[in-house]
Design a protein around this motif. Structure first.
Motif, PDB file in Angstrom:
ATOM      1  N   ASP A   8       0.824  -1.221   0.000  1.00 30.94           N
ATOM      2  CA  ASP A   8       0.000   0.000   0.000  1.00 30.94           C
ATOM      3  C   ASP A   8       0.854   1.264   0.000  1.00 30.94           C
ATOM      4  N   TYR A  17      -5.489   1.843  -4.855  1.00 30.21           N
ATOM      5  CA  TYR A  17      -4.873   0.518  -4.842  1.00 30.21           C
ATOM      6  C   TYR A  17      -4.497   0.047  -6.252  1.00 30.21           C
ATOM      7  N   SER A  41       1.950  -5.136   5.272  1.00 29.66           N
ATOM      8  CA  SER A  41       1.066  -5.275   6.442  1.00 29.66           C
ATOM      9  C   SER A  41      -0.082  -6.211   6.133  1.00 29.66           C
ATOM     10  N   LYS A  42      -0.254  -6.544   4.866  1.00 27.43           N
ATOM     11  CA  LYS A  42      -1.428  -7.316   4.465  1.00 27.43           C
ATOM     12  C   LYS A  42      -1.357  -8.752   4.992  1.00 27.43           C
ATOM     13  N   GLY A 176      -0.129   3.204   6.797  1.00 24.44           N
ATOM     14  CA  GLY A 176      -0.717   4.347   6.108  1.00 24.44           C
ATOM     15  C   GLY A 176      -2.001   4.831   6.769  1.00 24.44           C
ATOM     16  N   ARG A 177      -2.798   3.910   7.281  1.00 24.34           N
ATOM     17  CA  ARG A 177      -4.073   4.261   7.909  1.00 24.34           C
ATOM     18  C   ARG A 177      -4.183   3.781   9.353  1.00 24.34           C
ATOM     19  N   ASN A 217       6.244   1.993   9.011  1.00 19.77           N
ATOM     20  CA  ASN A 217       6.399   0.545   9.203  1.00 19.77           C
ATOM     21  C   ASN A 217       7.398  -0.056   8.208  1.00 19.77           C
TER      22      ASN A 217
HETATM   23  C1  2M8 Z   1      -3.902  -2.042   6.459  1.00 17.83           C
HETATM   24  O1  2M8 Z   1      -2.553  -1.808   6.158  1.00 17.83           O
HETATM   25  C2  2M8 Z   1      -2.149  -0.507   5.697  1.00 17.83           C
HETATM   26  C3  2M8 Z   1      -0.662  -0.568   5.405  1.00 17.83           C
HETATM   27  O2  2M8 Z   1      -0.043   0.644   5.335  1.00 17.83           O
HETATM   28  C4  2M8 Z   1      -2.447   0.594   6.705  1.00 17.83           C
HETATM   29  O3  2M8 Z   1      -2.137   0.472   7.875  1.00 17.83           O
HETATM   30  O4  2M8 Z   1      -2.973   1.604   6.244  1.00 17.83           O
HETATM   31  C5  2M8 Z   1      -4.119  -3.554   6.657  1.00 17.83           C
HETATM   32  O5  2M8 Z   1      -5.330  -3.748   7.287  1.00 17.83           O
HETATM   33  C6  2M8 Z   1      -4.131  -4.304   5.347  1.00 17.83           C
HETATM   34  O6  2M8 Z   1      -4.454  -5.636   5.590  1.00 17.83           O
HETATM   35  C7  2M8 Z   1      -5.114  -3.665   4.392  1.00 17.83           C
HETATM   36  O7  2M8 Z   1      -5.074  -4.277   3.142  1.00 17.83           O
HETATM   37  C8  2M8 Z   1      -4.795  -2.179   4.245  1.00 17.83           C
HETATM   38  C9  2M8 Z   1      -5.780  -1.479   3.340  1.00 17.83           C
HETATM   39  O8  2M8 Z   1      -5.469  -0.113   3.240  1.00 17.83           O
HETATM   40  O9  2M8 Z   1      -4.807  -1.539   5.509  1.00 17.83           O
END
Ligand code: 2M8
Ligand code: MG
Ligand code: MG
Length: 270
Positions: A8, A17, A41-42, A176-177, A217
């Motif tokens: 991401d 995405y 992170s996925k 990121g989020r 991260n």
């Molecule tokens: C989450 O991961 C991103 C990585 O930067 C975030 O923290 O914003 C996770 O939940 C991941 O599994 C998911 O696909 C992603 C979607 O934005 O958010």
């Protein structure tokens, strides 16, 4: 070279995405036989689908370095300390998710209305927070090692919350989020484990690591790689990488920056 990449905001656009801008370079790396290893992170569930879409069939790391998956046949020998799962060897670096959701339940008393974790979010909540489709959000919800937390309080309180978690044995990482709450694992540790195993199995095939990432991260991964590439983000300043002898920063965001920087590096090689 081996390329380790965040997903991401790096290989995928932070908002949409989309990976379109990176596809030609992905194809080129495939032709050159350069492995591209997602380090993200996925979840495993998300990566199973995403690897198909990206046409990647090599190793990958999930949930911020909590585990690395090595497809059967990638290495000649079974890497030590791995277990067989589906058609992969898996090395786990972290304890399971419920330990961290329990801890968050205790910590919640001190920050009652300031955060919500994935386990307490409905599918609709996750869709709203991420912009993923409902099907993708369902895959993101299948966490094995940690809990993503959406912070709703002040910035100052957030630092206090993260310190609090650290004092209780967790390693919170800012994505990121979400704040990802898990154990003592990170993307850098997963990269180092892989490179060490590569050197052990292929002592006569020296190999350098390139890492690309856009967030906090990703710092441990950038720090651990031979070449660190910071990808510009629309939502946060570039991650701070200290004292790295070979650290570059893209001028373009997300997958366009990914393409920009790898094009530059490949040109320098020839
Ligand atoms: C989450 O991961 C991103 C990585 O930067 C975030 O923290 O914003 C996770 O939940 C991941 O599994 C998911 O696909 C992603 C979607 O934005 O958010
Ligand atoms: Mg990212
Ligand atoms: Mg990430």
């Amino acid at each position: 070279f081996v390329v380790f990449t965040d997903m991401d905001g790096t290989l995928l656009d932070h908002h949409t995405y989309s990976m379109d801008a990176a596809i030609p370079m992905l194809n080129r790396l495939k032709q050159l036989g350069i492995p591209v290893i997602p380090n993200t992170s996925k979840t495993y569930a998300e990566m199973r689908v995403l690897r198909e879409t990206l046409g990647l069939d090599g190793p990958f790391c999930v949930e911020n370095g909590a585990a690395i998956h090595i497809p059967h046949g990638f290495f000649e020998q079974k890497p030590p300390g791995t277990q067989w799962q589906d058609d992969h060897w898996v090395h786990q670096f972290c304890s399971r998710k419920h330990y961290w959701t329990n801890l968050l339940r205790q910590v919640k008393e001190r920050y009652p209305d300031s955060f919500v974790g994935f386990s307490d979010m409905s599918l609709d909540d996750i869709v709203a927070a991420t912009g993923l489709s409902p099907a993708q959000a369902a895959l993101a919800a299948q966490r094995q090692y940690g809990e993503p937390v959406l912070w709703r309080g002040s910035e100052q309180q957030k630092q206090q919350f993260m310190d609090d978690l650290r004092q209780n044995g967790a390693t919170p990482l800012q994505g990121g989020r979400f704040i990802h709450v898990s154990g003592d694992c990170n993307k850098g540790q997963a990269l180092r484990w892989f490179m060490q195993e590569w050197r052990r199995q292929y002592p006569h095939k020296p190999c350098r690591s390139i890492a690309l990432g856009d967030g906090n991260n990703d710092i441990a991964m950038l720090q651990a790689a031979d070449v660190a590439i910071r990808i510009l983000s629309p939502v946060n300043p570039p991650p701070t990488v200290q004292g790295h002898p070979h650290c570059l920063t893209s001028t373009l965001e997300g997958p366009a920056g990914w393409n920009e920087m790898l094009t530059q590096l490949l040109e320098q090689q020839v």
